[in-house]
Design a protein around this motif. Structure first.
Motif, mmCIF file in Angstrom:
data_model
loop_
_atom_site.group_PDB
_atom_site.id
_atom_site.type_symbol
_atom_site.label_atom_id
_atom_site.label_comp_id
_atom_site.label_asym_id
_atom_site.label_seq_id
_atom_site.Cartn_x
_atom_site.Cartn_y
_atom_site.Cartn_z
ATOM 1 N N VAL A 49 13.030 8.478 2.168
ATOM 2 C CA VAL A 49 12.104 8.045 1.129
ATOM 3 C C VAL A 49 11.482 6.704 1.531
ATOM 4 O O VAL A 49 12.193 5.778 1.929
ATOM 5 C CB VAL A 49 12.834 7.909 -0.226
ATOM 6 C CG1 VAL A 49 11.937 7.279 -1.270
ATOM 7 C CG2 VAL A 49 13.335 9.263 -0.695
ATOM 8 N N GLU A 50 10.176 6.614 1.412
ATOM 9 C CA GLU A 50 9.469 5.363 1.701
ATOM 10 C C GLU A 50 9.823 4.350 0.613
ATOM 11 O O GLU A 50 9.683 4.630 -0.566
ATOM 12 C CB GLU A 50 7.954 5.608 1.723
ATOM 13 C CG GLU A 50 7.156 4.448 2.216
ATOM 14 C CD GLU A 50 7.435 4.078 3.661
ATOM 15 O OE1 GLU A 50 7.792 2.900 3.892
ATOM 16 O OE2 GLU A 50 7.308 4.934 4.541
ATOM 17 N N THR A 51 10.293 3.177 1.023
ATOM 18 C CA THR A 51 10.773 2.176 0.055
ATOM 19 C C THR A 51 9.693 1.197 -0.399
ATOM 20 O O THR A 51 9.940 0.380 -1.280
ATOM 21 C CB THR A 51 11.952 1.386 0.637
ATOM 22 O OG1 THR A 51 11.515 0.734 1.834
ATOM 23 C CG2 THR A 51 13.137 2.294 0.919
ATOM 24 N N VAL A 52 8.526 1.267 0.190
ATOM 25 C CA VAL A 52 7.395 0.412 -0.184
ATOM 26 C C VAL A 52 6.097 1.199 0.008
ATOM 27 O O VAL A 52 6.055 2.175 0.756
ATOM 28 C CB VAL A 52 7.307 -0.856 0.696
ATOM 29 C CG1 VAL A 52 8.395 -1.851 0.371
ATOM 30 C CG2 VAL A 52 7.306 -0.508 2.168
ATOM 31 N N THR A 53 5.051 0.752 -0.649
ATOM 32 C CA THR A 53 3.723 1.294 -0.352
ATOM 33 C C THR A 53 3.299 0.715 0.984
ATOM 34 O O THR A 53 3.489 -0.469 1.248
ATOM 35 C CB THR A 53 2.727 0.932 -1.466
ATOM 36 O OG1 THR A 53 3.143 1.586 -2.672
ATOM 37 C CG2 THR A 53 1.317 1.363 -1.116
ATOM 38 N N ARG A 54 2.743 1.572 1.810
ATOM 39 C CA ARG A 54 2.426 1.194 3.187
ATOM 40 C C ARG A 54 0.996 1.593 3.533
ATOM 41 O O ARG A 54 0.521 2.648 3.119
ATOM 42 C CB ARG A 54 3.412 1.898 4.116
ATOM 43 C CG ARG A 54 3.237 1.637 5.573
ATOM 44 C CD ARG A 54 4.340 2.289 6.392
ATOM 45 N NE ARG A 54 5.666 1.815 6.013
ATOM 46 C CZ ARG A 54 6.196 0.657 6.412
ATOM 47 N NH1 ARG A 54 5.502 -0.148 7.178
ATOM 48 N NH2 ARG A 54 7.410 0.314 6.027
ATOM 49 N N TRP B 261 -7.907 4.609 7.649
ATOM 50 C CA TRP B 261 -6.835 3.810 7.059
ATOM 51 C C TRP B 261 -5.994 4.722 6.192
ATOM 52 O O TRP B 261 -6.498 5.368 5.292
ATOM 53 C CB TRP B 261 -7.423 2.662 6.259
ATOM 54 C CG TRP B 261 -8.156 1.698 7.129
ATOM 55 C CD1 TRP B 261 -9.432 1.809 7.602
ATOM 56 C CD2 TRP B 261 -7.637 0.486 7.673
ATOM 57 N NE1 TRP B 261 -9.740 0.735 8.398
ATOM 58 C CE2 TRP B 261 -8.661 -0.095 8.458
ATOM 59 C CE3 TRP B 261 -6.413 -0.169 7.561
ATOM 60 C CZ2 TRP B 261 -8.485 -1.299 9.132
ATOM 61 C CZ3 TRP B 261 -6.242 -1.373 8.237
ATOM 62 C CH2 TRP B 261 -7.263 -1.927 9.006
ATOM 63 N N HIS B 262 -4.700 4.786 6.458
ATOM 64 C CA HIS B 262 -3.780 5.687 5.759
ATOM 65 C C HIS B 262 -2.946 4.898 4.754
ATOM 66 O O HIS B 262 -2.530 3.779 5.025
ATOM 67 C CB HIS B 262 -2.835 6.360 6.759
ATOM 68 C CG HIS B 262 -3.546 7.193 7.763
ATOM 69 N ND1 HIS B 262 -3.520 8.560 7.729
ATOM 70 C CD2 HIS B 262 -4.314 6.861 8.831
ATOM 71 C CE1 HIS B 262 -4.230 9.038 8.728
ATOM 72 N NE2 HIS B 262 -4.724 8.025 9.409
ATOM 73 N N VAL B 263 -2.693 5.528 3.618
ATOM 74 C CA VAL B 263 -1.847 4.932 2.589
ATOM 75 C C VAL B 263 -0.758 5.925 2.237
ATOM 76 O O VAL B 263 -1.023 7.101 1.983
ATOM 77 C CB VAL B 263 -2.658 4.579 1.315
ATOM 78 C CG1 VAL B 263 -1.728 4.105 0.200
ATOM 79 C CG2 VAL B 263 -3.711 3.527 1.630
ATOM 80 N N ILE C 209 -4.373 0.736 -5.261
ATOM 81 C CA ILE C 209 -3.237 0.967 -4.357
ATOM 82 C C ILE C 209 -2.122 -0.028 -4.661
ATOM 83 O O ILE C 209 -0.952 0.332 -4.775
ATOM 84 C CB ILE C 209 -3.700 0.876 -2.884
ATOM 85 C CG1 ILE C 209 -4.660 2.026 -2.554
ATOM 86 C CG2 ILE C 209 -2.501 0.843 -1.937
ATOM 87 C CD1 ILE C 209 -5.425 1.848 -1.260
ATOM 88 N N GLU C 210 -2.476 -1.279 -4.822
ATOM 89 C CA GLU C 210 -1.480 -2.319 -5.088
ATOM 90 C C GLU C 210 -0.804 -2.140 -6.448
ATOM 91 O O GLU C 210 0.356 -2.508 -6.617
ATOM 92 C CB GLU C 210 -2.131 -3.699 -5.013
ATOM 93 C CG GLU C 210 -2.541 -4.077 -3.611
ATOM 94 C CD GLU C 210 -3.306 -5.380 -3.528
ATOM 95 O OE1 GLU C 210 -3.485 -5.869 -2.393
ATOM 96 O OE2 GLU C 210 -3.730 -5.925 -4.567
ATOM 97 N N ALA C 211 -1.506 -1.586 -7.399
ATOM 98 C CA ALA C 211 -0.959 -1.423 -8.751
ATOM 99 C C ALA C 211 0.034 -0.272 -8.849
ATOM 100 O O ALA C 211 0.847 -0.234 -9.779
ATOM 101 C CB ALA C 211 -2.093 -1.195 -9.753
ATOM 102 N N TYR C 212 0.036 0.653 -7.887
ATOM 103 C CA TYR C 212 0.897 1.830 -7.972
ATOM 104 C C TYR C 212 2.373 1.441 -7.854
ATOM 105 O O TYR C 212 2.759 0.662 -6.987
ATOM 106 C CB TYR C 212 0.559 2.843 -6.875
ATOM 107 C CG TYR C 212 1.431 4.062 -6.961
ATOM 108 C CD1 TYR C 212 1.101 5.109 -7.809
ATOM 109 C CD2 TYR C 212 2.614 4.158 -6.231
ATOM 110 C CE1 TYR C 212 1.910 6.218 -7.929
ATOM 111 C CE2 TYR C 212 3.432 5.263 -6.338
ATOM 112 C CZ TYR C 212 3.082 6.293 -7.183
ATOM 113 O OH TYR C 212 3.897 7.384 -7.309
ATOM 114 N N ARG C 213 3.169 2.028 -8.736
ATOM 115 C CA ARG C 213 4.624 1.863 -8.688
ATOM 116 C C ARG C 213 5.260 3.241 -8.778
ATOM 117 O O ARG C 213 4.679 4.184 -9.326
ATOM 118 C CB ARG C 213 5.132 0.991 -9.850
ATOM 119 C CG ARG C 213 4.633 -0.443 -9.816
ATOM 120 C CD ARG C 213 5.114 -1.196 -8.568
ATOM 121 N NE ARG C 213 4.700 -2.574 -8.547
ATOM 122 C CZ ARG C 213 3.605 -3.028 -7.937
ATOM 123 N NH1 ARG C 213 2.789 -2.199 -7.313
ATOM 124 N NH2 ARG C 213 3.318 -4.317 -7.942
#
Length: 116
Positions: free
Chosen positions: A52-57, A74-76, A102-106
């Motif tokens: 599982v990805e632990t941060v947005t990247r 650019w991939h997110v 993107i930054e607001a996503y949790r």
């Protein structure tokens, strides 16, 4: 003139500066000569699950030095992503337009609604 300004704003160096000034960290451990990646610490979660990805990247790669910055993809990948997760792909301009979303996503949020 607008085209020149947009090229400057969406250059690799400008996006790197925008990301790092906005709290993203350049991921030295996972970046290579062909791949640059940043992660967003405020999105982070604790988990023992290594799949599982632990941060947005955000990551970007180039197949060749001849690739123009405006052609980079650019991939997110959002925090909580696992096998089979969506890898959102943006142009540099679209990434800049959608960066706040993107930054607001949790973890647990509904899928973001991107502009453009």
């Amino acid at each position: 003139m607008f085209g020149e300004i947009m090229r400057e704003i969406t250059s690799f160096e400008s996006i790197d500066e925008l990301l790092t000034d906005g709290g993203w960290e350049f991921d030295v451990d996972n970046s290579t000569d062909d791949l640059a990646t940043w992660f967003y610490p405020p999105s982070g979660i604790d988990t023992e699950d290594e799949t599982v990805e632990t941060v947005t990247r955000i990551w970007v790669g180039a197949d060749s030095e001849d690739v123009d910055d405006s052609d980079l993809e650019w991939h997110v990948i959002f925090v909580g992503a696992g096998d089979g997760a969506i890898d959102y792909i943006f142009s540099a301009e679209s990434l800049v337009e959608n960066l706040l979303t993107i930054e607001a996503y949790r973890l647990g949020d509904a899928e973001p609604d991107f502009q453009g």
